[in-house]
Motif scaffolding. Structure first.
Motif, PDB file in Angstrom:
ATOM      1  N   LEU A  53       0.828  -1.209   0.000  1.00  0.00           N
ATOM      2  CA  LEU A  53       0.000   0.000   0.000  1.00  0.00           C
ATOM      3  C   LEU A  53       0.859   1.255   0.000  1.00  0.00           C
ATOM      4  O   LEU A  53       0.501   2.266  -0.626  1.00  0.00           O
ATOM      5  CB  LEU A  53      -0.934  -0.007   1.213  1.00  0.00           C
ATOM      6  N   LEU A  54       1.987   1.221   0.680  1.00  0.00           N
ATOM      7  CA  LEU A  54       2.882   2.379   0.703  1.00  0.00           C
ATOM      8  C   LEU A  54       3.474   2.641  -0.681  1.00  0.00           C
ATOM      9  O   LEU A  54       3.692   3.787  -1.066  1.00  0.00           O
ATOM     10  CB  LEU A  54       4.006   2.147   1.722  1.00  0.00           C
ATOM     11  N   ALA A  55       3.716   1.578  -1.453  1.00  0.00           N
ATOM     12  CA  ALA A  55       4.234   1.753  -2.815  1.00  0.00           C
ATOM     13  C   ALA A  55       3.217   2.469  -3.699  1.00  0.00           C
ATOM     14  O   ALA A  55       3.585   3.117  -4.678  1.00  0.00           O
ATOM     15  CB  ALA A  55       4.594   0.396  -3.406  1.00  0.00           C
ATOM     16  N   ASP A  56       1.933   2.345  -3.378  1.00  0.00           N
ATOM     17  CA  ASP A  56       0.844   3.031  -4.077  1.00  0.00           C
ATOM     18  C   ASP A  56       0.931   2.850  -5.592  1.00  0.00           C
ATOM     19  O   ASP A  56       0.992   3.834  -6.338  1.00  0.00           O
ATOM     20  CB  ASP A  56       0.855   4.528  -3.718  1.00  0.00           C
ATOM     21  N   PRO A  57       0.909   1.610  -6.085  1.00  0.00           N
ATOM     22  CA  PRO A  57       1.001   1.392  -7.529  1.00  0.00           C
ATOM     23  C   PRO A  57      -0.317   1.747  -8.225  1.00  0.00           C
ATOM     24  O   PRO A  57      -1.379   1.777  -7.596  1.00  0.00           O
ATOM     25  CB  PRO A  57       1.294  -0.098  -7.632  1.00  0.00           C
ATOM     26  N   GLU A  58      -0.237   1.987  -9.507  1.00  0.00           N
ATOM     27  CA  GLU A  58      -1.458   2.226 -10.281  1.00  0.00           C
ATOM     28  C   GLU A  58      -2.343   0.985 -10.261  1.00  0.00           C
ATOM     29  O   GLU A  58      -3.566   1.084 -10.145  1.00  0.00           O
ATOM     30  CB  GLU A  58      -1.094   2.585 -11.714  1.00  0.00           C
ATOM     31  N   VAL A  59      -1.726  -0.196 -10.372  1.00  0.00           N
ATOM     32  CA  VAL A  59      -2.456  -1.455 -10.334  1.00  0.00           C
ATOM     33  C   VAL A  59      -1.833  -2.334  -9.252  1.00  0.00           C
ATOM     34  O   VAL A  59      -0.640  -2.612  -9.287  1.00  0.00           O
ATOM     35  CB  VAL A  59      -2.406  -2.191 -11.690  1.00  0.00           C
ATOM     36  N   LEU A  60      -2.652  -2.769  -8.290  1.00  0.00           N
ATOM     37  CA  LEU A  60      -2.186  -3.650  -7.218  1.00  0.00           C
ATOM     38  C   LEU A  60      -2.867  -5.001  -7.368  1.00  0.00           C
ATOM     39  O   LEU A  60      -4.103  -5.088  -7.392  1.00  0.00           O
ATOM     40  CB  LEU A  60      -2.506  -3.052  -5.853  1.00  0.00           C
ATOM     41  N   LEU A  61      -2.057  -6.056  -7.495  1.00  0.00           N
ATOM     42  CA  LEU A  61      -2.566  -7.424  -7.571  1.00  0.00           C
ATOM     43  C   LEU A  61      -2.093  -8.157  -6.323  1.00  0.00           C
ATOM     44  O   LEU A  61      -0.913  -8.489  -6.209  1.00  0.00           O
ATOM     45  CB  LEU A  61      -2.044  -8.122  -8.833  1.00  0.00           C
ATOM     46  N   ALA A  62      -2.994  -8.387  -5.379  1.00  0.00           N
ATOM     47  CA  ALA A  62      -2.633  -8.949  -4.080  1.00  0.00           C
ATOM     48  C   ALA A  62      -3.123 -10.388  -3.970  1.00  0.00           C
ATOM     49  O   ALA A  62      -4.310 -10.672  -4.187  1.00  0.00           O
ATOM     50  CB  ALA A  62      -3.210  -8.112  -2.946  1.00  0.00           C
ATOM     51  N   VAL A  63      -2.209 -11.295  -3.622  1.00  0.00           N
ATOM     52  CA  VAL A  63      -2.532 -12.717  -3.487  1.00  0.00           C
ATOM     53  C   VAL A  63      -2.782 -13.029  -2.014  1.00  0.00           C
ATOM     54  O   VAL A  63      -1.879 -12.923  -1.182  1.00  0.00           O
ATOM     55  CB  VAL A  63      -1.390 -13.588  -4.033  1.00  0.00           C
ATOM     56  N   GLU A  64      -4.014 -13.412  -1.691  1.00  0.00           N
ATOM     57  CA  GLU A  64      -4.393 -13.842  -0.338  1.00  0.00           C
ATOM     58  C   GLU A  64      -3.809 -12.934   0.744  1.00  0.00           C
ATOM     59  O   GLU A  64      -3.062 -13.390   1.617  1.00  0.00           O
ATOM     60  CB  GLU A  64      -3.944 -15.286  -0.099  1.00  0.00           C
ATOM     61  N   PRO A  65      -4.126 -11.651   0.749  1.00  0.00           N
ATOM     62  CA  PRO A  65      -3.511 -10.743   1.726  1.00  0.00           C
ATOM     63  C   PRO A  65      -4.037 -10.886   3.145  1.00  0.00           C
ATOM     64  O   PRO A  65      -3.482 -10.285   4.065  1.00  0.00           O
ATOM     65  CB  PRO A  65      -3.856  -9.355   1.163  1.00  0.00           C
ATOM     66  N   THR A  66      -5.108 -11.671   3.348  1.00  0.00           N
ATOM     67  CA  THR A  66      -5.690 -11.781   4.698  1.00  0.00           C
ATOM     68  C   THR A  66      -5.827 -13.226   5.153  1.00  0.00           C
ATOM     69  O   THR A  66      -6.539 -13.495   6.126  1.00  0.00           O
ATOM     70  CB  THR A  66      -7.084 -11.118   4.726  1.00  0.00           C
ATOM     71  N   SER A  67      -5.169 -14.165   4.520  1.00  0.00           N
ATOM     72  CA  SER A  67      -5.395 -15.583   4.803  1.00  0.00           C
ATOM     73  C   SER A  67      -4.950 -15.999   6.194  1.00  0.00           C
ATOM     74  O   SER A  67      -5.416 -17.007   6.720  1.00  0.00           O
ATOM     75  CB  SER A  67      -4.683 -16.445   3.757  1.00  0.00           C
ATOM     76  N   ALA A  68      -4.033 -15.273   6.827  1.00  0.00           N
ATOM     77  CA  ALA A  68      -3.518 -15.659   8.146  1.00  0.00           C
ATOM     78  C   ALA A  68      -4.102 -14.803   9.269  1.00  0.00           C
ATOM     79  O   ALA A  68      -3.593 -14.816  10.381  1.00  0.00           O
ATOM     80  CB  ALA A  68      -1.992 -15.566   8.166  1.00  0.00           C
ATOM     81  N   LEU A  69      -5.198 -14.062   8.986  1.00  0.00           N
ATOM     82  CA  LEU A  69      -5.763 -13.144   9.976  1.00  0.00           C
ATOM     83  C   LEU A  69      -7.054 -13.715  10.561  1.00  0.00           C
ATOM     84  O   LEU A  69      -7.774 -14.470   9.911  1.00  0.00           O
ATOM     85  CB  LEU A  69      -6.054 -11.783   9.330  1.00  0.00           C
ATOM     86  N   ASP A  70      -7.332 -13.309  11.802  1.00  0.00           N
ATOM     87  CA  ASP A  70      -8.609 -13.681  12.405  1.00  0.00           C
ATOM     88  C   ASP A  70      -9.713 -12.832  11.781  1.00  0.00           C
ATOM     89  O   ASP A  70      -9.458 -11.859  11.078  1.00  0.00           O
ATOM     90  CB  ASP A  70      -8.564 -13.506  13.913  1.00  0.00           C
ATOM     91  N   ALA A  71     -10.957 -13.210  12.017  1.00  0.00           N
ATOM     92  CA  ALA A  71     -12.098 -12.585  11.341  1.00  0.00           C
ATOM     93  C   ALA A  71     -12.182 -11.088  11.628  1.00  0.00           C
ATOM     94  O   ALA A  71     -12.458 -10.280  10.729  1.00  0.00           O
ATOM     95  CB  ALA A  71     -13.395 -13.281  11.752  1.00  0.00           C
ATOM     96  N   HIS A  72     -11.961 -10.687  12.885  1.00  0.00           N
ATOM     97  CA  HIS A  72     -12.094  -9.279  13.248  1.00  0.00           C
ATOM     98  C   HIS A  72     -11.045  -8.443  12.507  1.00  0.00           C
ATOM     99  O   HIS A  72     -11.360  -7.409  11.913  1.00  0.00           O
ATOM    100  CB  HIS A  72     -11.928  -9.123  14.760  1.00  0.00           C
ATOM    101  N   THR A  73      -9.806  -8.892  12.527  1.00  0.00           N
ATOM    102  CA  THR A  73      -8.738  -8.162  11.846  1.00  0.00           C
ATOM    103  C   THR A  73      -8.969  -8.162  10.339  1.00  0.00           C
ATOM    104  O   THR A  73      -8.745  -7.153   9.653  1.00  0.00           O
ATOM    105  CB  THR A  73      -7.372  -8.790  12.163  1.00  0.00           C
ATOM    106  N   GLU A  74      -9.428  -9.292   9.817  1.00  0.00           N
ATOM    107  CA  GLU A  74      -9.669  -9.399   8.377  1.00  0.00           C
ATOM    108  C   GLU A  74     -10.741  -8.409   7.940  1.00  0.00           C
ATOM    109  O   GLU A  74     -10.632  -7.783   6.875  1.00  0.00           O
ATOM    110  CB  GLU A  74     -10.087 -10.826   8.046  1.00  0.00           C
ATOM    111  N   ALA A  75     -11.787  -8.261   8.737  1.00  0.00           N
ATOM    112  CA  ALA A  75     -12.846  -7.304   8.404  1.00  0.00           C
ATOM    113  C   ALA A  75     -12.300  -5.883   8.362  1.00  0.00           C
ATOM    114  O   ALA A  75     -12.636  -5.091   7.460  1.00  0.00           O
ATOM    115  CB  ALA A  75     -13.983  -7.413   9.427  1.00  0.00           C
ATOM    116  N   ALA A  76     -11.455  -5.540   9.331  1.00  0.00           N
ATOM    117  CA  ALA A  76     -10.865  -4.204   9.346  1.00  0.00           C
ATOM    118  C   ALA A  76      -9.951  -3.990   8.144  1.00  0.00           C
ATOM    119  O   ALA A  76      -9.954  -2.924   7.522  1.00  0.00           O
ATOM    120  CB  ALA A  76     -10.093  -3.999  10.646  1.00  0.00           C
TER     121      ALA A  76
END
Length: 607
Positions: free
Chosen positions: A496-519
């Motif tokens: 997110l800090l790199a702020d690219p024009e196009v961001l392709l993110a692979v499973e960015p929340t797979s290791a998070l609990d539900a509350h954190t994932e929602a945020a």
């Protein structure tokens, strides 16, 4: 370390700043290329080493003159003169020895840094394809061991050349004293070299196998260190530990074989010259008893033979180092010869390179049917994560495909333009050791305010607060000092800090609990508002925030729509994303603010 400035304030030129184009036709050719990169220094090293050894050979001659012209007849003036000459020669040769050592050190360090520069540059050039082309252990072994071995092998340039020339000079001096002794010397050294030759061949084969095993074991150490927590949780720690012990024993046994051959070479390199010295001294003593040699000449012959011990030992040692250097250079050459999996092909009239679209445009993968709409948050939901990741690889141009950007094939656009504007954020992307601030900023200069905004958007504020020095806290390589969920959020914050024009993110929340994932889902949408974003996920918390969802089945788009539309009309999609959770969690996730609802709960073990 910053180079020391010249008197005029300018920085000196670093010889290895541009390492040049190496000769990759073989290990020996690579070593020769390193020598030719610094011809002046190589020639100076050879000259100084030759003068140093030849002057050592002149010492017995001066000693013989002092005995025959001064000591034996009792001429004090001649004795004083020859003694003074001996002292002057010793002081001069000491100075030359210092210059020789400094020159050879610079020669070896240049070769070392030049090789390091090439290896690091090749690692960067291979980029994301590095892990697919070679193992981590191979790169570590090359960078730590082989590069040093290569630099040490260049000893042959200085003392090696000097030893051969000094040997020729001593043979000539002995020829003036006694042709039979000169013949012994001329025949003795080739015999020594012939005796050492077979062990050198065995060493080359044993060390090649040892280096291969060492690379494999080093890679396994890295894998174990990174996955020890998972292995322990699955109960597989003992199994892998036993396998590691077996491989370690094999490597140790192979190391013993290398050590055994090396010990024989070193023993022959030390012992044979000593035997050679004894033979020459015995022959000279017999000639002196017969009256064919004077006492001074006998002293000189002994001195010549003693001096020859050093050149002969150098010749044997250089053969040993050169043998090891060729083995190491072959590994370096093999690594440098690897080609990236994706490159800019040669432009032609039929397939000219084209510039990337000037404005945000649609990314399209014909193979799967996925279309990434500019300025929207798109989510790929598939039962097989590998299929979703493969789509991202094609859209990010990490795999050859017919994917297009604004109607232009991605492989027709210069790769540098794609990398500048399209960022693939893998959930297992490398994390380098350093401060958290440097880890997040990467090679670009972002102020702390931008860093903290990215940290907040990735719901990683608690990570910064929990570290002793905040953003200045040290983080271990691959983030091993962080939990799995923390590493994932740090990777997302960096993207997110790199702020690219196009961001392709692979499973960015797979290791998070539900509350954190929602945020994270809520704040990700806010942080990327108006920017093109593609995420792979099957979490309803993420899917409900998407502008568009592609349901993948067998790697192809089976249905497209919003999360709620697909839930209503696609049973397969509904079964894929069903969770044992309150539906309200997926339909009314926390907002991206800083209130209590937006703060992450403690992380779970992941899904």
């Amino acid at each position: 370390m910053t180079p020391r400035r010249r008197a005029d304030g300018s920085l000196p030129e670093v010889s290895y700043a541009d390492p040049g184009v190496p000769d990759l036709r073989g290990g020996a050719r690579y070593l020769w290329w390193l020598v030719t990169r610094q011809p002046g220094r190589s020639a100076a090293g050879a000259l100084l080493a030759t003068v140093w050894m030849v002057l050592m050979a002149l010492t017995p001659y001066l000693l013989s003159r002092a005995v025959d012209d001064g000591l034996a007849p009792g001429h004090r003036a001649a004795l004083t003169g020859w003694t003074g000459a001996l002292l002057g020669l010793g002081v001069l040769n000491a100075g030359i020895g210092v210059l020789r050592h400094r020159t050879m050190t610079r020669l070896r360090m240049d070769a070392n840094f030049r090789s390091v520069k090439l290896v690091v540059g090749q690692s960067v050039r291979l980029g994301a394809g590095l892990a697919r082309r070679t193992g981590t252990g191979e790169v570590v072994t090359i960078g730590v061991g082989d590069v040093l071995t290569i630099s040490q092998s260049l000893t042959v340039v200085g003392p090696g050349v000097g030893a051969v020339l000094a040997y020729a000079v001593v043979a000539g001096l002995l020829l003036s004293v006694s042709p039979p002794l000169a013949a012994v010397v001329l025949l003795g050294v080739p015999v020594i070299v012939l005796l050492v030759g077979p062990p050198l061949g065995r060493l080359r084969g044993a060390e090649t196998e040892y280096r291969e095993r060492q690379g494999v074991l080093t890679a396994r150490i890295g894998d174990l260190a990174g996955g020890l927590r998972v292995l322990n949780g699955l109960g597989g720690k003992g199994l892998f530990a036993d396998a590691f012990r077996r491989d370690s024993r094999r490597l140790r046994d192979q190391g013993y074989r290398v050590g055994a051959v090396t010990s024989w070479i070193q023993a022959l390199g030390t012992g044979l010259p000593t035997v050679f010295l004894a033979v020459v001294t015995w022959a000279a003593a017999r000639l002196a008893v017969q009256g064919s040699l004077t006492v001074g000449e006998l002293v000189a012959v002994y001195g010549y033979a003693a001096v020859l011990v050093a050149p002969v030992a150098f010749i044997v040692e250089c053969g040993h180092q050169l043998s090891r250097g060729v083995v190491a250079a072959r590994r370096v050459v093999r690594f440098l010869a690897l080609e990236p999996s994706v490159t800019d092909g040669p432009a032609s009239a039929a397939h000219p390179l084209q510039d990337a679209p000037a404005e945000p445009a649609v990314l399209h993968d014909p193979r799967s049917g996925v279309r990434v709409v500019p300025g929207a948050l798109t989510v790929l939901a598939g039962a097989r994560p590998a299929e979703s990741a493969a789509v991202v690889d094609r859209l990010g141009r990490y795999a050859e495909s017919a994917a297009t950007w604004g109607g232009v094939r991605l492989d027709a656009i210069p790769l540098v333009q794609v990398r500048e504007r399209v960022l693939v954020a893998d959930h297992e992307a490398d994390l380098f050791a350093g401060s958290l601030r440097d880890l997040l900023r990467g090679r670009r200069d972002h102020d702390d305010a931008a860093v903290r905004r990215a940290v907040h958007a990735a719901v990683a504020d608690d990570i910064v607060l929990g570290l002793p020095d905040g953003l200045d806290s040290a983080v271990d390589a691959q983030g091993r000092s962080l939990s799995g969920g923390q590493r994932q959020r740090v990777r997302l914050a960096r993207a997110l800090l790199a702020d690219p024009e196009v961001l392709l993110a692979v499973e960015p929340t797979s290791a998070l609990d539900a509350h954190t994932e929602a945020a994270v889902a809520a704040r990700l949408r806010t942080a990327r508002a108006g920017r093109t974003t593609l995420v792979t996920s099957t979490s309803p918390l993420v899917l409900d925030r998407a502008d568009l969802v592609h349901h993948l089945v067998d790697g192809k788009v089976a249905a497209t729509g919003t999360h709620r539309e697909l839930l209503d009309r696609e049973p397969g999609y509904r079964a894929l994303v069903a969770r044992d959770a309150d539906p309200a969690d997926s339909l009314d996730p926390v907002d991206g603010g800083t209130g209590a609802a937006g703060e992450p709960a403690a992380e779970g073990a992941g899904r």
